[in-house]
Design a protein around this motif. Structure first.
Motif, PDB file in Angstrom:
ATOM      1  N   LEU A   1      -7.327  -2.015   5.954  1.00 46.15           N
ATOM      2  CA  LEU A   1      -7.728  -0.694   6.186  1.00 46.15           C
ATOM      3  C   LEU A   1      -7.212   0.806   5.731  1.00 46.15           C
ATOM      4  O   LEU A   1      -6.819   1.946   5.658  1.00 46.15           O
ATOM      5  N   SER A   2      -6.270   0.748   7.464  1.00 44.68           N
ATOM      6  CA  SER A   2      -6.045   1.942   7.818  1.00 44.68           C
ATOM      7  C   SER A   2      -4.848   1.890   7.141  1.00 44.68           C
ATOM      8  O   SER A   2      -4.063   3.049   6.575  1.00 44.68           O
ATOM      9  N   GLU A   3      -3.920   1.166   6.137  1.00 38.73           N
ATOM     10  CA  GLU A   3      -3.090   0.572   5.299  1.00 38.73           C
ATOM     11  C   GLU A   3      -3.304   1.482   4.054  1.00 38.73           C
ATOM     12  O   GLU A   3      -3.206   2.863   4.265  1.00 38.73           O
ATOM     13  N   LEU A   4      -4.046   0.914   3.827  1.00 40.49           N
ATOM     14  CA  LEU A   4      -5.068   1.533   2.729  1.00 40.49           C
ATOM     15  C   LEU A   4      -5.138   2.748   2.671  1.00 40.49           C
ATOM     16  O   LEU A   4      -4.982   3.832   1.592  1.00 40.49           O
ATOM     17  N   LEU A   5      -5.631   4.053   3.865  1.00 40.44           N
ATOM     18  CA  LEU A   5      -6.252   5.125   3.733  1.00 40.44           C
ATOM     19  C   LEU A   5      -5.018   6.258   3.775  1.00 40.44           C
ATOM     20  O   LEU A   5      -4.781   7.210   3.277  1.00 40.44           O
ATOM     21  N   ALA A   6      -3.773   5.050   4.518  1.00 37.59           N
ATOM     22  CA  ALA A   6      -2.488   6.029   4.425  1.00 37.59           C
ATOM     23  C   ALA A   6      -2.092   6.126   3.552  1.00 37.59           C
ATOM     24  O   ALA A   6      -1.513   7.363   3.088  1.00 37.59           O
ATOM     25  N   VAL A   7      -1.943   4.944   2.397  1.00 40.39           N
ATOM     26  CA  VAL A   7      -1.793   5.409   1.516  1.00 40.39           C
ATOM     27  C   VAL A   7      -2.342   6.523   0.428  1.00 40.39           C
ATOM     28  O   VAL A   7      -2.039   7.515  -0.695  1.00 40.39           O
ATOM     29  N   ALA A   8      -3.330   6.278   0.706  1.00 39.92           N
ATOM     30  CA  ALA A   8      -4.128   7.134  -0.297  1.00 39.92           C
ATOM     31  C   ALA A   8      -3.757   8.532  -0.047  1.00 39.92           C
ATOM     32  O   ALA A   8      -4.125   9.500  -0.540  1.00 39.92           O
ATOM     33  N   ALA A   9      -3.653   8.834   1.292  1.00 40.10           N
ATOM     34  CA  ALA A   9      -3.521   9.969   1.668  1.00 40.10           C
ATOM     35  C   ALA A   9      -2.242  10.421   1.116  1.00 40.10           C
ATOM     36  O   ALA A   9      -1.763  11.612   0.882  1.00 40.10           O
TER      37      ALA A   9
ATOM     38  N   ALA B   1      -8.935   4.462  -4.528  1.00 41.21           N
ATOM     39  CA  ALA B   1      -7.628   5.496  -5.146  1.00 41.21           C
ATOM     40  C   ALA B   1      -6.236   4.742  -4.019  1.00 41.21           C
ATOM     41  O   ALA B   1      -4.863   5.219  -4.929  1.00 41.21           O
ATOM     42  N   ALA B   2      -5.873   3.888  -3.679  1.00 41.55           N
ATOM     43  CA  ALA B   2      -4.544   3.650  -2.656  1.00 41.55           C
ATOM     44  C   ALA B   2      -4.495   2.610  -4.034  1.00 41.55           C
ATOM     45  O   ALA B   2      -2.905   2.417  -3.726  1.00 41.55           O
ATOM     46  N   THR B   3      -5.217   2.042  -4.422  1.00 38.62           N
ATOM     47  CA  THR B   3      -5.019   0.869  -4.841  1.00 38.62           C
ATOM     48  C   THR B   3      -4.443   1.549  -6.790  1.00 38.62           C
ATOM     49  O   THR B   3      -3.340   0.028  -7.682  1.00 38.62           O
ATOM     50  N   THR B   4      -4.327   2.317  -6.756  1.00 35.26           N
ATOM     51  CA  THR B   4      -4.186   3.155  -8.484  1.00 35.26           C
ATOM     52  C   THR B   4      -2.873   3.670  -8.034  1.00 35.26           C
ATOM     53  O   THR B   4      -2.239   3.768  -8.602  1.00 35.26           O
ATOM     54  N   ALA B   5      -1.859   3.165  -6.583  1.00 37.72           N
ATOM     55  CA  ALA B   5      -0.531   3.339  -6.452  1.00 37.72           C
ATOM     56  C   ALA B   5       0.558   2.679  -6.100  1.00 37.72           C
ATOM     57  O   ALA B   5       2.219   2.760  -6.121  1.00 37.72           O
ATOM     58  N   LEU B   6      -0.552   1.236  -5.136  1.00 36.67           N
ATOM     59  CA  LEU B   6       0.061  -0.152  -5.365  1.00 36.67           C
ATOM     60  C   LEU B   6       0.913  -0.820  -6.223  1.00 36.67           C
ATOM     61  O   LEU B   6       0.634  -1.013  -7.138  1.00 36.67           O
ATOM     62  N   PRO B   7       1.882  -1.444  -5.954  1.00 35.52           N
ATOM     63  CA  PRO B   7       1.823  -2.536  -6.515  1.00 35.52           C
ATOM     64  C   PRO B   7       0.981  -3.849  -6.408  1.00 35.52           C
ATOM     65  O   PRO B   7      -0.052  -3.603  -5.466  1.00 35.52           O
ATOM     66  N   VAL B   8       0.772  -4.699  -8.001  1.00 33.71           N
ATOM     67  CA  VAL B   8      -0.682  -5.171  -7.731  1.00 33.71           C
ATOM     68  C   VAL B   8      -0.630  -6.198  -7.222  1.00 33.71           C
ATOM     69  O   VAL B   8      -2.246  -5.959  -6.294  1.00 33.71           O
ATOM     70  N   GLU B   9       0.249  -6.696  -6.476  1.00 28.50           N
ATOM     71  CA  GLU B   9       0.355  -7.849  -6.043  1.00 28.50           C
ATOM     72  C   GLU B   9      -0.093  -7.267  -4.250  1.00 28.50           C
ATOM     73  O   GLU B   9      -0.643  -7.992  -3.004  1.00 28.50           O
ATOM     74  N   HIS B  10       0.939  -6.177  -3.677  1.00 26.68           N
ATOM     75  CA  HIS B  10       0.669  -5.263  -2.373  1.00 26.68           C
ATOM     76  C   HIS B  10      -0.651  -4.968  -2.430  1.00 26.68           C
ATOM     77  O   HIS B  10      -1.327  -5.440  -1.351  1.00 26.68           O
ATOM     78  N   ALA B  11      -1.709  -4.771  -3.202  1.00 29.42           N
ATOM     79  CA  ALA B  11      -3.011  -3.540  -3.509  1.00 29.42           C
ATOM     80  C   ALA B  11      -4.020  -5.378  -3.033  1.00 29.42           C
ATOM     81  O   ALA B  11      -4.741  -4.389  -2.200  1.00 29.42           O
ATOM     82  N   THR B  12      -3.656  -5.828  -3.466  1.00 28.73           N
ATOM     83  CA  THR B  12      -4.065  -7.056  -3.520  1.00 28.73           C
ATOM     84  C   THR B  12      -4.836  -7.817  -2.338  1.00 28.73           C
ATOM     85  O   THR B  12      -5.642  -7.852  -1.965  1.00 28.73           O
ATOM     86  N   LYS B  13      -3.522  -7.924  -1.800  1.00 28.80           N
ATOM     87  CA  LYS B  13      -2.939  -8.599  -0.439  1.00 28.80           C
ATOM     88  C   LYS B  13      -3.880  -7.869   0.527  1.00 28.80           C
ATOM     89  O   LYS B  13      -5.046  -8.308   1.497  1.00 28.80           O
ATOM     90  N   LEU B  14      -3.403  -6.659   0.846  1.00 36.67           N
ATOM     91  CA  LEU B  14      -4.335  -5.724   1.734  1.00 36.67           C
ATOM     92  C   LEU B  14      -5.795  -5.846   1.018  1.00 36.67           C
ATOM     93  O   LEU B  14      -7.062  -5.721   2.194  1.00 36.67           O
TER      94      LEU B  14
END
Length: 344
Positions: free
Chosen positions: A4-12, A184-197
């Protein structure tokens, strides 16, 4: 660091995350861009988002939705970094005007990457399916200038994005702003990485608050969610195109099924009938146990107020319409009306 913290950091820092992924980045405007095709072409789709503090630009004019104006501001200022291409979906009139402005600026004045329009229609007809399928096939061929997309590669990309959408639909969050940040974070990451998180998210423990369903304008910025949460509301559901409620998957990993997935992706306020919107909102509000319906209508976004009377009737909930609101925020008067209306 938790998922969660990694995804929210990506969103920022979505732009930084996208450009650090090691793939050429394609800027996408709107939820109707078939990101599966961009992934299959070896590129990274980054959904472009605005900034309420950076709206002014000299081309679109003040009568256009401020989100589109802010995105154009970002493209002109280099806010999104170096983009391989810009793909705009015709999800609303403001996006279409943005595309025309970019095309003309590229023709006469500025050095911009290739600009492409994806025209997806949402009528429930076989003729519409044929039209959308043709547009998807044309977009696939256009992306072939980077890498030819064969059927196996396309199937892999569709399967990967569907897995991410299912994971988002199954995840639980403590509040709406948290959910919005993850999406929002999942729209900025490669799909495989976003799914894993997303699959690694721990179940969220819901906060206390009046359970609100948020309809109306879309939200690429957490300001409205945070303002509501700071005043005793818990956004438990939404029907705009930055939310997981639009996590429709494909019936099969094929080009035709991909076209149908985008044809039936909705219903959205600018592209659907009032009756369709009301039925969808009512069903979604019941599913998440909402106690109040809040319709937020951003300035120069004229579609949501037309939907509101039937949405209110269909949900049979205390309901409040906040019209002509600033991008990313709520006026004090609107917030007072929402609080008062929730307890009416």
């Amino acid at each position: 660091m938790t998922a969660l913290s990694e995804l929210l950091a990506v969103a920022a820092d979505r732009v930084g995350a996208a450009h650090s992924a090691g793939r050429p980045v394609v800027g996408c405007v709107g939820a109707d861009v078939p990101v599966e095709l961009i992934t299959a072409a070896g590129l990274l789709p980054l959904r472009l988002f605005g900034n309420p503090a950076e709206v002014d630009e000299p081309y679109l004019g003040r009568g256009v939705d401020p989100v589109a104006r802010s995105v154009l501001n970002g493209l002109l200022s280099g806010r999104y970094g170096e983009l391989e291409a810009i793909v705009v979906s015709r999800d609303c009139e403001a996006s279409l005007r943005l595309f025309y402005a970019l095309r003309e600026l590229k023709r006469v004045e500025l050095e911009l990457p290739p600009v492409y329009l994806v025209d997806v229609l949402h009528l429930p007809h076989h003729t519409t399916t044929r039209y959308v399928h043709a547009k998807v096939a044309k977009f696939r061929a256009w992306l072939g200038q980077w890498r030819t997309i064969d059927d196996d590669t396309l199937a892999e990309a569709i399967t990967a994005h569907d897995r991410l959408r299912r994971a988002l639909g199954e995840a639980s969050f403590s509040c709406g702003s948290e959910r919005l940040g993850v999406v929002a974070a999942t729209t900025a990451l490669p799909v495989e990485h976003a799914t894993k998180l997303v699959e690694g998210l721990a179940p969220g423990e819901a906060r206390e608050g009046v359970r609100a369903f948020l309809t109306g304008s879309s939200h690429d910025h957490p300001g409205v969610y945070e303002r509501l949460e700071d005043n005793g509301f818990l956004v438990v559901g939404e029907d705009h195109d930055w939310g997981p409620r639009f996590a429709r998957t494909c019936a099969a990993p094929t080009e035709l099924a991909l076209a149908e997935r985008y044809q039936y992706n909705g219903p959205t306020a600018p592209r659907s009938s009032v009756r369709q919107r009301a039925a969808y909102t009512a069903a979604a509000a019941r599913e998440c146990g909402a106690e109040v319906l809040i319709s937020y209508a951003r300035e120069h976004d004229d579609a949501p107020p037309w939907d509101f009377p039937e949405q209110r009737a269909a949900t049979d909930l205390p309901a409040v319409l906040a019209e002509r609101q600033p991008y990313g925020g709520l006026t004090g008067q609107a917030l007072t009306e929402i609080v008062t209306g929730a307890y009416a």
